[in-house]
Structure formats: structure tokens, C-alpha cells
Design an enzyme around this catalytic site. Structure first.
Site, PDB file in Angstrom:
ATOM      1  CB  CYS A  89      -0.904   0.038   1.233  1.00  0.00           C
ATOM      2  SG  CYS A  89      -2.122  -1.267   1.332  1.00  0.00           S
ATOM      3  CG  HIS A 107      -5.809  -0.669   3.185  1.00  0.00           C
ATOM      4  ND1 HIS A 107      -7.022  -0.722   2.521  1.00  0.00           N
ATOM      5  CD2 HIS A 107      -5.130  -1.796   2.824  1.00  0.00           C
ATOM      6  CE1 HIS A 107      -7.070  -1.825   1.786  1.00  0.00           C
ATOM      7  NE2 HIS A 107      -5.943  -2.489   1.957  1.00  0.00           N
ATOM      8  CG  HIS A 109      -8.450  -6.302   3.858  1.00  0.00           C
ATOM      9  ND1 HIS A 109      -7.653  -7.399   3.633  1.00  0.00           N
ATOM     10  CD2 HIS A 109      -7.862  -5.278   3.184  1.00  0.00           C
ATOM     11  CE1 HIS A 109      -6.622  -7.049   2.874  1.00  0.00           C
ATOM     12  NE2 HIS A 109      -6.731  -5.765   2.595  1.00  0.00           N
ATOM     13  CD  GLU A 130     -27.144  13.782  14.261  1.00  0.00           C
ATOM     14  OE1 GLU A 130     -26.468  14.553  14.960  1.00  0.00           O
ATOM     15  OE2 GLU A 130     -28.090  14.159  13.525  1.00  0.00           O
ATOM     16  CG  HIS A 192      -8.770  -4.647  -1.666  1.00  0.00           C
ATOM     17  ND1 HIS A 192      -7.677  -4.449  -2.500  1.00  0.00           N
ATOM     18  CD2 HIS A 192      -8.273  -4.604  -0.407  1.00  0.00           C
ATOM     19  CE1 HIS A 192      -6.581  -4.319  -1.752  1.00  0.00           C
ATOM     20  NE2 HIS A 192      -6.925  -4.398  -0.482  1.00  0.00           N
TER      21      HIS A 192
END
Length: 244
Positions: A89, A107, A109, A130, A192
């Protein structure tokens, strides 16, 4: 203690090296980062260094010694653990830092993100809830000059991009979402997971938690036949009635 180890050892629980480990453990228990999946990167505002979780480490067992440290100016690694390689990443994290002026990127999953990516098309949408008020609008208050959040009556839109065989191959689509959705603080990757960023790790964490809540709510609304972005008062028109 070596010069590399000085970068990751601190008694401060809010030091990036400690905070990444704490949050990764928390996200593991939230079922967001299991099986070594997911990652976090934090920019240290005091040093201008990027702290990055490595690839292939079990998030609930991560320690500061497992982390990479990169100079934000030269993009050279100041610290590289021997046992691990940089996260796949990393190019995406760097894009968020450089193009969105992020202070941290998360990040995960998340199953909610994956399911929403199967239900929605090119973008996730939800309105009149809200919790939307926890998400930044991308606009600045003309009086206070402070960032404004979305309102209850706004529609949250998060772009969805297609997954690739390797995470670094997502970079072109990520750059396109920056252009097409300049105010977004997240992007969903189909089948993903999700990337969420913010000006600080505290903000990124809040945005991530709020978005996951909204995605879970959208899934439940969808199961009931209610479009997540339907207008106020229109819910019962779509509601699937239980059989008598």
C-alpha cells in the site's frame, strides 16, 4: 540503541510507532485487519517522517520494531526492519500524503466495505443519517475559516474503484478519484476494502469509524428494501413488509 531504533522507541503512547501498533490491534479485534490484511501510516508532524506498517505481519502482534520509517522529503527509508518488506500500500499512502495533504491513512479489509462494493456501482451513497455529520465536507467556513462537516441533510458519496491483482496497480484509479471527488476522505476498492485519510490520525480514525457505521447501516437498509440515499419520509414506500 541504534539510530534506527531511536526512531521507534518512545514512552509516549501517542508516538506514531506506538499508536500504529495500538490501532492495528484494535482494528484486528474489529475484524477490519485480520490475516495480516490492512495497514496504517502516520506522518509525524514533529519530524516530517512517515511511519508505515509492514507487509505480512499479524496486526494484533505488531510491535514498534516491525515498522518502517521514511523521510517525507527524500522518500528514503530511515528505518527498515530485517524481517519484513514494505507494505504494498505504500505508493497509495504516499499519494494520499502528497495529493491530499493527509496526516494519516487507514486501510482496512472491512466486510462492510466489501459488501457495499458489491451492492453499489461507481459510488457509495447514503443520506439523511446523523452520523454523516462526522465526515468532512471539504468546504471551509467563511467566518471561522475552519473545515466544515457534512450536514444531516447532505448525501455522503464515496467513490468505488475496481480491485487489481496488486495494490500498487490501484494508483492510477486513486489519482482519478482525487480529481473526480476532490472533497472525499475515502475510497472503496471493490471486493477488497477501503482507504480513509485525514489531517491527523485522530481525524482519520473518526472518519473510518463513522464510514464503517454508515456502510453497515446502508447494508441493513438495502436488506429492508430502503435505498440508503432515499429522502426523509420515503422509507415506507420501499420497505419490504414481512409476510403475515
Amino acid at each position: 540503541m541504534s539510530s534506527q531504533d531511536v526512531l521507534i522507541h518512545s514512552d509516549d503512547p501517542c508516538h506514531p510507532a506506538n499508536l500504529i501498533c495500538t490501532l492495528c490491534k484494535q482494528f484486528f479485534h474489529n475484524n477490519w485487519c485480520t490475516g495480516t490484511g490492512g495497514g496504517i501510516s502516520i506522518k509525524d508532524p514533529n519530524t516530517n517522517y512517515y511511519y508505515l506498517a509492514p507487509s505480512g505481519v499479524q496486526k494484533e502482534k505488531m510491535t514498534p520494531e516491525d515498522l518502517f520509517v521514511m523521510d517525507a522529503q527524500t522518500l528514503e527509508y530511515l528505518r527498515s526492519p530485517k524481517l519484513y518488506k514494505p507494505s504494498a500500500c505504500t505508493p497509495l499512502f504516499l499519494a494520499c500524503y502528497q495529493k491530499k495533504d493527509a496526516g494519516a491513512i487507514i486501510h482496512t479489509h472491512s466486510q462492510n466495505a466489501v459488501i457495499c462494493s458489491l451492492v453499489f456501482g461507481d459510488e457509495f451513497r447514503i443520506a439523511n443519517i446523523e452520523q454523516i455529520k462526522a465526515i468532512p465536507s471539504g468546504k471551509v467556513d467563511p467566518v471561522t475559516k475552519k473545515p466544515m462537516a457534512l450536514s444531516f441533510f447532505d448525501t455522503l458519496k464515496i467513490p468505488i474503484i475496481e480491485n487489481m491483482a496488486h495494490e500498487d496497480e490501484l494508483i492510477d484509479d486513486l489519482h482519478k478519484t482525487f480529481k473526480d471527488y476532490p472533497d472525499t476522505c475515502a475510497v472503496i476498492v471493490r471486493r477488497h476494502g477501503i482507504f480513509v485519510w485525514g489531517p491527523t490520525i485522530d481525524k482519520a480514525k473518526i472518519f473510518n469509524e463513522a464510514i464503517d457505521y454508515l456502510m453497515e447501516l446502508a447494508i441493513k437498509m438495502y436488506q429492508m428494501g430502503i435505498p440508503p440515499d432515499c429522502g426523509i419520509g420515503e422509507e415506507k414506500k420501499h420497505l419490504k413488509m414481512a409476510s403475515p
